[in-house]
Structures are given as C-alpha cells and as structure tokens.
Design an enzyme around this catalytic site. Structure first.
Site, PDB file in Angstrom:
ATOM      1  N   GLY A  14      70.668  12.360   7.383  1.00 43.62           N
ATOM      2  CA  GLY A  14      69.318  12.867   7.183  1.00 43.62           C
ATOM      3  C   GLY A  14      69.046  14.155   7.948  1.00 43.62           C
ATOM      4  N   HIS A  19      66.105   5.674   6.011  1.00 45.57           N
ATOM      5  CA  HIS A  19      67.465   5.167   5.761  1.00 45.57           C
ATOM      6  C   HIS A  19      67.637   4.823   4.276  1.00 45.57           C
ATOM      7  CE1 HIS A  19      66.707   3.809  10.067  1.00 45.57           C
ATOM      8  NE2 HIS A  19      67.800   4.528  10.210  1.00 45.57           N
ATOM      9  N   GLY A  39      70.375   0.902  12.609  1.00 41.96           N
ATOM     10  CA  GLY A  39      69.577  -0.266  12.235  1.00 41.96           C
ATOM     11  C   GLY A  39      68.084  -0.039  12.387  1.00 41.96           C
ATOM     12  N   SER A  59      62.984   4.928  13.711  1.00 44.58           N
ATOM     13  CA  SER A  59      62.968   3.573  14.282  1.00 44.58           C
ATOM     14  C   SER A  59      62.167   3.567  15.582  1.00 44.58           C
ATOM     15  CB  SER A  59      64.392   3.096  14.560  1.00 44.58           C
ATOM     16  OG  SER A  59      65.173   3.198  13.385  1.00 44.58           O
ATOM     17  N   ALA A  96      62.230   3.528   5.367  1.00 45.49           N
ATOM     18  CA  ALA A  96      62.374   4.267   4.107  1.00 45.49           C
ATOM     19  C   ALA A  96      63.238   5.518   4.244  1.00 45.49           C
ATOM     20  CB  ALA A  96      60.993   4.634   3.562  1.00 45.49           C
TER      21      ALA A  96
HETATM   22  P1  AMP Z   1      69.550   6.359  12.872  1.00 45.17           P
HETATM   23  O1  AMP Z   1      69.512   4.928  12.463  1.00 45.17           O
HETATM   24  O2  AMP Z   1      68.296   6.834  13.548  1.00 45.17           O
HETATM   25  O3  AMP Z   1      70.811   6.736  13.616  1.00 45.17           O
HETATM   26  O4  AMP Z   1      69.610   7.188  11.515  1.00 45.17           O
HETATM   27  C1  AMP Z   1      70.618   6.979  10.570  1.00 45.17           C
HETATM   28  C2  AMP Z   1      70.538   8.060   9.539  1.00 45.17           C
HETATM   29  O5  AMP Z   1      69.261   8.016   8.906  1.00 45.17           O
HETATM   30  C3  AMP Z   1      70.699   9.471  10.126  1.00 45.17           C
HETATM   31  O6  AMP Z   1      71.475  10.261   9.232  1.00 45.17           O
HETATM   32  C4  AMP Z   1      69.280   9.957  10.191  1.00 45.17           C
HETATM   33  O7  AMP Z   1      69.152  11.374  10.144  1.00 45.17           O
HETATM   34  C5  AMP Z   1      68.685   9.315   8.944  1.00 45.17           C
HETATM   35  N1  AMP Z   1      67.229   9.242   9.064  1.00 45.17           N
HETATM   36  C6  AMP Z   1      66.511   8.687  10.060  1.00 45.17           C
HETATM   37  N2  AMP Z   1      65.191   8.871   9.847  1.00 45.17           N
HETATM   38  C7  AMP Z   1      65.081   9.578   8.697  1.00 45.17           C
HETATM   39  C8  AMP Z   1      63.982  10.088   7.949  1.00 45.17           C
HETATM   40  N3  AMP Z   1      62.726   9.927   8.340  1.00 45.17           N
HETATM   41  N4  AMP Z   1      64.246  10.758   6.809  1.00 45.17           N
HETATM   42  C9  AMP Z   1      65.531  10.937   6.382  1.00 45.17           C
HETATM   43  N5  AMP Z   1      66.602  10.481   7.044  1.00 45.17           N
HETATM   44  C10 AMP Z   1      66.381   9.810   8.177  1.00 45.17           C
END
Ligand code: AMP
Length: 314
Positions: A166, A42, A36, A205, A40
């Site tokens: 990501g 996500h 959550g 985040s 951008a």
């Molecule tokens: P999180 O909410 O931090 O667990 O991230 C969820 C997904 O979004 C994961 O696969 C992350 O690697 C991806 N993600 C988070 N930040 C970025 C970013 N700046 N660029 C690309 N993917 C991202």
C-alpha cells in the site's frame, strides 16, 4: 487448521507444499504481507491480488525486527479470529477468496532468535542503504532493515509471482522496490492506493489506539495534504512553502498534535527537494504524534503517518 474454507498454516514447510503443488498446476500466485488486525486497506490489496492471480497467500506476522525497544511490539493489536472473518468477507461473490494464510511463530521466522537490541542479534539481515535513512528512518533507524529482512524471508518462502503493497507506507514501497531490483527477486511489485475512511483518515491498525474524538481530529492530516496538493497544481513548487501550509493548518486545527516531520522528496530516490520539478512530481509525507485521548494524557500517544504523491504536470 481450516477456518471457513481459509487454510491457516504456521510453518514454512507447509507453505512450500502448497506453493509447489500450485507451481505444478501452472497457477499464478499473488502475495500480500500484513501484520494483521486487518481492515479495508488490507482488503483492497487482497482484492487486487484475487483479481490478478489464481491463488492468493496472505501472511499475518507482527515482525519484531522492525520494532525498536520501547515501541509498541507488545501492544500491537493481534486477533486472528477477526482477521479470518475479514478475509472471509473479502472473497468475491462467486467464492474466489484467499487460498492460504501464513501466520508463523517468531521462532519459525527467526530460527536464530530476534532480540530487539540490535547488538545482540544474530543471523542474516537485509539493508537497503540510501533509502532507509531519510523520513521514517530518522526516527526509526532500523525500521526498514527489519521490513526488508522479513519481506525477503517471506518472498523466499512464498515465491509469489505478484506482490501488493500500500501507498500508505510509501517509503516502504520505495525501499522494497529497490530491494527487489538489486537482489534480482523474481516478483512483480504492485503499488495500491491509500484507503481512507469517509472523513479522509487513512485506515491503519494503529487507529484502534485513538478515541473517536482524536480520529475525527486526525482527519486534518489528510486535509492539509490535499490543500498542499491543490496549491501545487496551481503552480506552487517551493517545497518549504507547501510544508509550511501543511504545518500551519495542522497546528491551527489540532494544536495537540506534534510533528515528527513534514517533507517533500523525490519519488524514486527520496532526495529532500527544495523545489519540485513539475515534470517529475514528488512525494509529500508526514508523521505526527497524536494523543490517544484528548482528556487523558496517561493513555499515551500514537505516531500517525500519511502521504500524497503529486503527479507529474505536463
Ligand atoms: P501492515 O499490516 O500495517 O503492515 O500493512 C500491510 C500492508 O497493507 C502494507 O502494504 C500497507 O501499506 C497496506 N496498508 C495498510 N493500511 C493501508 C491503507 N489505509 N490503504 C492501503 N494500504 C494499506
């Protein structure tokens, strides 16, 4: 609950109901797992899923089992209204958007409970040995056990055809790919590039913890990795020299930042490399402790990560 045409469900049973209906219709389902506070980064994963699937499911769940006692589980930013707004803005102009948001409670995901103290935990957990211990695992030894556990639960609930993760969390992608392979999970894994702000800072985040001034200063992390990449493409294959280049630039421009690690590893098995094989490339990654506010040390520190995958050279 339906907010602006995005259906939000809280239970495993409801996700299964939608998934079964879509299976009967022969629809292809993409899945993006998130904690959550969407941004951008996500959105880029979700857009890839929207482009390649008939239906896209996004999960929003701050997973306790990947936080150690004393980490930021309670402080981690949560805002479902904000997230639904971001998801609405992610829809294409012809209205093709996220079909389902799965935002479960902790009890729904961990019916046996989930104390942060690992010795008190009960129930089933997934470990990916050999890939979870280096890099992030040195500081956060149980982090990938938590990630692999929650992602396997989510895969079993959603049963996606395609899933999108990501490169921002590069070790996570290596760990999850191996989990999918070793456990024969029938999903196709897609690696998506890092999304950065205009100055090069990787979106996260956790950037919400940082003052504007620190966010600006933190752009040195990416610039130092880029400098190492250009040195690599000019022929520098000595990992220690490249690591020193990164550390020196960060120490010069941001002396307040404290390194956890800067490392160069094999792209497949995360072996630490002394010399890069140009036919294989490598991952260069870093984690730094960054003060949230340069003027007020009481505001604490945030651990930022970033990386660059050096391509093979022919
Ligand atoms: P999180 O909410 O931090 O667990 O991230 C969820 C997904 O979004 C994961 O696969 C992350 O690697 C991806 N993600 C988070 N930040 C970025 C970013 N700046 N660029 C690309 N993917 C991202």
């Amino acid at each position: 609950m339906t907010v602006q045409d995005i259906t939000v469900v809280r239970s495993v049973a409801e996700v299964r109901k939608y998934r079964q209906a879509w299976s009967h219709e022969g629809l292809k389902v993409g899945f993006v797992a998130t904690m959550g506070f969407l941004h951008a980064g996500h959105q880029s994963l979700i857009r890839e899923s929207l482009a390649e699937n008939d239906r896209t499911i996004v999960s929003i769940f701050v997973n306790p089992s990947q936080f150690a006692p004393g980490e930021d589980l309670d402080a981690y930013p949560r805002n479902l209204e904000h997230d639904l707004q971001v998801l609405k803005e992610t829809a294409t102009t012809d209205g093709h958007g996220v079909s389902l948001v799965f935002a479960p409670t902790v009890t729904e995901m961990y019916p046996s409970g989930i104390p942060l103290d690992v010795d008190a935990q009960k129930g089933a957990f997934v470990s990916v040995k050999g890939l979870s211990e280096p890099l992030e695992g040195r500081t956060r030894p149980l982090f990938f056990r938590g990630v692999a556990t929650v992602v396997s639960k989510l895969f079993n609930i959603v049963q996606p055809d395609n899933t999108y993760f990501g490169q921002k969390d590069v070790q996570q992608t290596v760990v999850l790919r191996r989990m999918i392979k070793d456990l024969f999970i029938p999903v196709k894994f897609h690696l998506c590039p890092i999304v950065r702000n205009d100055s090069g800072l990787a979106l996260s985040s956790r950037n919400a913890y940082l003052s504007d001034e620190v966010q600006k200063r933190a752009t040195v992390l990416y610039r130092s990795l880029s400098q190492a990449e250009s040195s690599y493409t000019k022929g520098q294959l000595d990992a220690n020299k490249l690591i020193e280049l990164v550390k020196t630039q960060i120490a010069k421009e941001a002396p307040e930042f404290k390194p956890d690690y800067v490392a160069i590893n094999d792209r497949d098995d995360l072996r630490y490399l002394a010399e890069i094989d140009p036919a294989k490339g490598c991952i260069i990654s870093l984690a730094y402790y960054v003060p949230n506010d340069l003027q007020d040390s009481k505001k604490g520190t945030t651990r930022l990560i970033d990386n660059c995958i050096f391509p093979p050279m022919h």
